[in-house]
Design an enzyme around this catalytic site. Structure first.
Site, short mmCIF file in Angstrom:
data_model
loop_
_atom_site.label_atom_id
_atom_site.label_comp_id
_atom_site.label_asym_id
_atom_site.label_seq_id
_atom_site.Cartn_x
_atom_site.Cartn_y
_atom_site.Cartn_z
N GLY A 61 10.10 1.34 -1.98
CA GLY A 61 10.47 0.24 -1.11
C GLY A 61 10.78 0.57 0.33
O GLY A 61 11.20 -0.30 1.09
N TRP A 63 8.82 1.19 2.92
CA TRP A 63 8.02 0.43 3.88
C TRP A 63 8.45 -1.04 3.90
O TRP A 63 8.48 -1.66 4.96
CB TRP A 63 6.53 0.56 3.55
CG TRP A 63 5.91 1.77 4.18
CD1 TRP A 63 6.53 2.94 4.50
CD2 TRP A 63 4.55 1.92 4.59
NE1 TRP A 63 5.65 3.81 5.07
CE2 TRP A 63 4.41 3.21 5.14
CE3 TRP A 63 3.43 1.10 4.52
CZ2 TRP A 63 3.21 3.70 5.65
CZ3 TRP A 63 2.21 1.58 5.02
CH2 TRP A 63 2.10 2.86 5.57
N ASP A 97 -0.04 -5.95 -11.33
CA ASP A 97 -1.28 -5.41 -10.76
C ASP A 97 -1.90 -6.48 -9.86
O ASP A 97 -2.25 -7.57 -10.34
CB ASP A 97 -2.22 -5.05 -11.90
CG ASP A 97 -3.48 -4.34 -11.45
OD1 ASP A 97 -3.90 -4.55 -10.28
OD2 ASP A 97 -4.06 -3.59 -12.25
N LYS A 162 -3.05 4.27 3.80
CA LYS A 162 -3.05 5.73 3.73
C LYS A 162 -4.28 6.20 2.97
O LYS A 162 -4.59 5.68 1.89
CB LYS A 162 -1.80 6.23 3.01
CG LYS A 162 -1.79 7.74 2.78
CD LYS A 162 -0.45 8.23 2.31
CE LYS A 162 -0.14 7.82 0.89
NZ LYS A 162 1.19 8.30 0.46
#
EC number: 2.1.1.166
Length: 206
Positions: A61, A63, A97, A162
């Site tokens: 958490g 970010w 998901d 990323k």
């Protein structure tokens, strides 16, 4: 086993002596990764008061913590992860998901027809130690995130993800360039020098 143990000890030594780990503990962030986003945002101003964003693979958490502070009460932060995440003020968390219809339906309900300005993604797979397999699994996650961004971002929106340099990197860059007007690379100081990780920032979604 000896090699694994030596590697683990080296990681632990590096972790204990890492200035960003100490800063995260002092500043109340859940992980040192917070400073990567802070540094990128200092340069690119992708998150500001009023920004509406989705944080993919958000746990633990850090970010989302940064995003909530920067967007303020006029913005909105939606965090999605298959792993549990402790609540963060100003963050709407969906555990599941993000490829699944029920999770997407929850997200779209919370979004409530607001334009999505930004998607951020700091996901990485659990590493197996097999470099080829790990690289492939990493880019699979990146491709899922790009697909989510391409479907949900507003025109002109941005995407920060990323990636790990290596096989698949150039192809992924090309895929991003098809969707975004500009694609830039970022390597924050908080990224460990030995890491092949780099951040790609797509701006001006077509």
């Amino acid at each position: 086993m000896a090699v694994r143990s030596k590697s683990s000890k080296a990681w632990l030594h590096e972790h204990i002596n890492d200035q960003y780990v100490h800063m995260a503990q002092k500043d109340g962030y859940r992980a040192r990764a917070a400073y990567k986003l802070l540094e990128i945002n200092e340069k690119d101003k992708i998150i500001k008061p009023g920004t509406v964003l989705a944080d993919l693979g958000s746990a633990p958490g850090s970010w989302s913590q940064v995003a909530a502070k920067l967007t303020g009460t006029s913005g909105a932060v939606f965090a999605l992860d298959i792993l549990p995440m402790e609540a963060i003020g100003g963050v709407s968390f969906i555990q599941g998901d993000f490829r699944e219809n029920d999770v997407l339906a929850q997200f779209e309900t919370l979004l409530d027809n607001r334009p999505l300005d930004l998607v951020i993604c700091d996901m990485a797979p659990n590493m197996s130690g097999n470099a080829v397999s790990d690289q492939a699994r990493s880019f699979y996650l990146c491709e899922l995130a790009l697909d989510f961004a391409s479907q949900h971002l507003k025109t002109g929106g941005s995407f920060l993800v990323k990636v790990f340099q290596g096989a698949g990197y150039q192809e992924y860059m090309a895929a991003m360039r098809e969707i975004f007007g500009t694609v830039q690379t970022r390597k924050p100081e908080a990224s460990r020098n030995r890491s092949s990780e780099i951040y790609l920032l797509g701006k001006n979604k077509r």
